[in-house]
Design a protein around this motif. Sequence first.
Motif, short mmCIF file in Angstrom:
data_model
loop_
_atom_site.label_atom_id
_atom_site.label_comp_id
_atom_site.label_asym_id
_atom_site.label_seq_id
_atom_site.Cartn_x
_atom_site.Cartn_y
_atom_site.Cartn_z
N ALA A 1 9.60 2.80 5.02
CA ALA A 1 8.17 3.08 5.17
C ALA A 1 7.95 4.32 6.03
O ALA A 1 7.08 5.14 5.72
CB ALA A 1 7.46 1.87 5.79
N LEU A 2 8.73 4.47 7.07
CA LEU A 2 8.58 5.63 7.95
C LEU A 2 8.98 6.91 7.23
O LEU A 2 8.33 7.96 7.40
CB LEU A 2 9.42 5.45 9.22
CG LEU A 2 9.15 4.20 10.05
CD1 LEU A 2 9.97 4.24 11.35
CD2 LEU A 2 7.69 4.04 10.37
N ASP A 3 10.02 6.85 6.42
CA ASP A 3 10.44 8.03 5.67
C ASP A 3 9.42 8.40 4.60
O ASP A 3 9.22 9.58 4.30
CB ASP A 3 11.80 7.78 5.01
CG ASP A 3 12.93 7.68 6.03
OD1 ASP A 3 12.74 8.18 7.17
OD2 ASP A 3 13.97 7.09 5.71
N LEU B 1 0.82 -1.20 0.00
CA LEU B 1 0.00 0.00 0.00
C LEU B 1 0.86 1.26 0.00
O LEU B 1 0.59 2.21 -0.73
CB LEU B 1 -0.93 -0.03 1.22
CG LEU B 1 -1.90 1.14 1.37
CD1 LEU B 1 -3.24 0.65 1.91
CD2 LEU B 1 -1.33 2.19 2.32
N ILE B 2 1.92 1.26 0.82
CA ILE B 2 2.80 2.43 0.89
C ILE B 2 3.50 2.65 -0.45
O ILE B 2 3.62 3.77 -0.95
CB ILE B 2 3.81 2.28 2.03
CG1 ILE B 2 3.09 2.30 3.39
CG2 ILE B 2 4.87 3.37 1.99
CD1 ILE B 2 3.98 1.97 4.56
N GLU B 3 3.99 1.56 -1.06
CA GLU B 3 4.67 1.69 -2.34
C GLU B 3 3.72 2.21 -3.42
O GLU B 3 4.10 3.04 -4.26
CB GLU B 3 5.24 0.33 -2.75
CG GLU B 3 6.43 -0.09 -1.90
CD GLU B 3 7.02 -1.41 -2.36
OE1 GLU B 3 8.20 -1.66 -2.06
OE2 GLU B 3 6.30 -2.20 -3.02
N GLU B 4 2.46 1.72 -3.39
CA GLU B 4 1.49 2.12 -4.41
C GLU B 4 1.11 3.59 -4.28
O GLU B 4 1.01 4.31 -5.28
CB GLU B 4 0.24 1.24 -4.29
CG GLU B 4 -0.88 1.64 -5.25
CD GLU B 4 -2.14 0.85 -5.00
OE1 GLU B 4 -3.19 1.23 -5.55
OE2 GLU B 4 -2.10 -0.13 -4.23
N ARG B 5 0.91 4.06 -3.05
CA ARG B 5 0.39 5.42 -2.85
C ARG B 5 1.46 6.49 -2.78
O ARG B 5 1.18 7.67 -2.99
CB ARG B 5 -0.47 5.45 -1.58
CG ARG B 5 -1.69 4.57 -1.68
CD ARG B 5 -2.64 4.80 -0.53
NE ARG B 5 -3.80 3.91 -0.62
CZ ARG B 5 -4.78 3.89 0.28
NH1 ARG B 5 -4.75 4.72 1.32
NH2 ARG B 5 -5.79 3.05 0.13
N THR B 6 2.69 6.11 -2.45
CA THR B 6 3.74 7.11 -2.34
C THR B 6 4.80 6.99 -3.44
O THR B 6 5.58 7.92 -3.64
CB THR B 6 4.45 7.01 -0.97
OG1 THR B 6 5.14 5.76 -0.88
CG2 THR B 6 3.45 7.11 0.17
N GLY B 7 4.83 5.85 -4.12
CA GLY B 7 5.84 5.64 -5.15
C GLY B 7 7.21 5.31 -4.60
O GLY B 7 8.18 5.20 -5.36
N ALA B 8 7.30 5.15 -3.28
CA ALA B 8 8.60 4.86 -2.66
C ALA B 8 8.89 3.36 -2.73
O ALA B 8 7.99 2.54 -2.81
CB ALA B 8 8.61 5.32 -1.20
N ARG B 9 10.17 3.04 -2.69
CA ARG B 9 10.61 1.65 -2.63
C ARG B 9 10.84 1.29 -1.17
O ARG B 9 11.67 1.90 -0.49
CB ARG B 9 11.90 1.47 -3.43
CG ARG B 9 12.47 0.06 -3.42
CD ARG B 9 11.57 -0.92 -4.11
NE ARG B 9 12.22 -2.23 -4.26
CZ ARG B 9 11.55 -3.34 -4.48
NH1 ARG B 9 10.23 -3.32 -4.58
NH2 ARG B 9 12.19 -4.50 -4.62
#
Length: 541
Positions: A493-495, A478-486
Amino acid sequence: MRCAIIVLCLLLAVLPAGALAGDPIWTYSAPSEIACLTLTPDGSHVLVGGERLCFLAGNGTPLWEQWSAEMTASSADGRTLAGAGGLDLALYAGDASVLWKQDLASDCVALALSSDGKRLVVADLVGEVHFYDADGTLRATVDTRGDPEDEEDEFQSRVRAIALSGKGTYAAVVSSRGLFYYTGTGRRLWTHEGMLEGGTAVAVSGTGDEVAVASDAGVRLLNRTGALLWTHPSRRPVTALAVSEDGSRVLSGAQDNTLACFDREGEILWTFTAEGWIRDVAVSKNGSRVLAGSMDKGAYLFDGDGNLLGTYTLAGCVGHVALTADGTAGVASSSRQVIGISTVTPKAAATVPTVAETPVQTPGVPGTTETVTQTTAIPTAAAPTTDNPVATPPGPEGSSMLPLLLACLLFGGVALGAGYLHRRWRPAPPPLAEEAPAEAAPPVTEEETPAALPWEASLDEGKAQEAARLLSRQMVALIEERTGARVLLTADALDACPDQRGGLAWFFATADRLAYAPAPPEREEVEILAAAYLSLAEEIG
């Protein structure tokens, strides 16, 4: 008009209850069995120990629920907390962060923390006592066992309790072999081996000048040099003990259901008999307030002269009680319930309590709420005080409620009169107009059944650890999908989500603990984790 009459009758019926004696000012339901209870001297925080360590504000609001500790202690300001369970010993900060951890060689059986948080004393199962500094440095280890080569000496020593003087200058330890007195750094001052018939409890005054010790046979008071001042026998084992900070009062409770109060010279000032064993007792610093818990499910509040000020009934046996230093507030607990108690006696007027239930979100656990029932007392006269050991006698019963009673009667009269006038002179209703035919309602369509969430199937099959792993993976996706972060690490995830940093840190730590614990977690624990996931998913943009 009938409603006004009913309201008036209810007001008249309730008003004589006045101050609602025996009603707690708040209640808290613990998530696990309560093993110990601590109240800071100023009443600002409450620490509840058990399978889940719970830290509350002084009004019962949960601040956090983390870790596990069967034995707990708190510094006076609530900024340093000690917890132990099994071989684990830890010191925490007030925000639940870990200051340090130690592994003991044997299970912890007793623990005490100085009021300034600088001295920690721990006893283990084999009879050794360890003295730590606030930074985790082990200052000394002493052995309360006997000489193994002496056949006439009892070698085994089971430590029952530890008590510290105000700032940890002195430490008293009671065990099956006797009473031991040390400095706060572990230097032995004196011992009385063999003087007790099964030691059960120990308590020390603020200066360390008075040391009270209880056993199966009674209560003794000694001074700082170890000299015996007095002894009072008991018909049954003593199960509760407390000494006021100034050393002027000694309280003991026993299996014969008796609570006794002694002065410094050993004279019995007053006694009280409950319907069950006295399990715990607490006293304010000058002896002006006493709170006792009994197996009869009652918590009993007294003034310094032994007058019963209130009785509070809990859901089960009252195993733990505590008071603030000035005696203005207290707490009591049964197996899973904690109540807050106001111990002040108003000088001239009663208070009008208002009750409200407020859902409180546990910090760090998004989406989870607990209901804390609070009763807020609104003073109607001068502020109360408990500085004087002798409680201020209240005025004639009901006298302070007279103005309020008259106001309610006036309100009722006005309501009755208004109802009568409204009924007498209200205009006739207009004729009813023909109703237009109702339009046909649109056809009802079945709502689509939402697809099951990935982890729910595992949870339904009893695979709790697998469900926790799926939740963790789902959060990463979910975090990767919504923020584009790896996201490779928790730090990534916290960053990526700085606004949800605290909640995510708790989520991933809890998911790892549940997913890889030696024993499968409870279903409820995974459900809490799932609720946190759903809450965080709504917050992450």
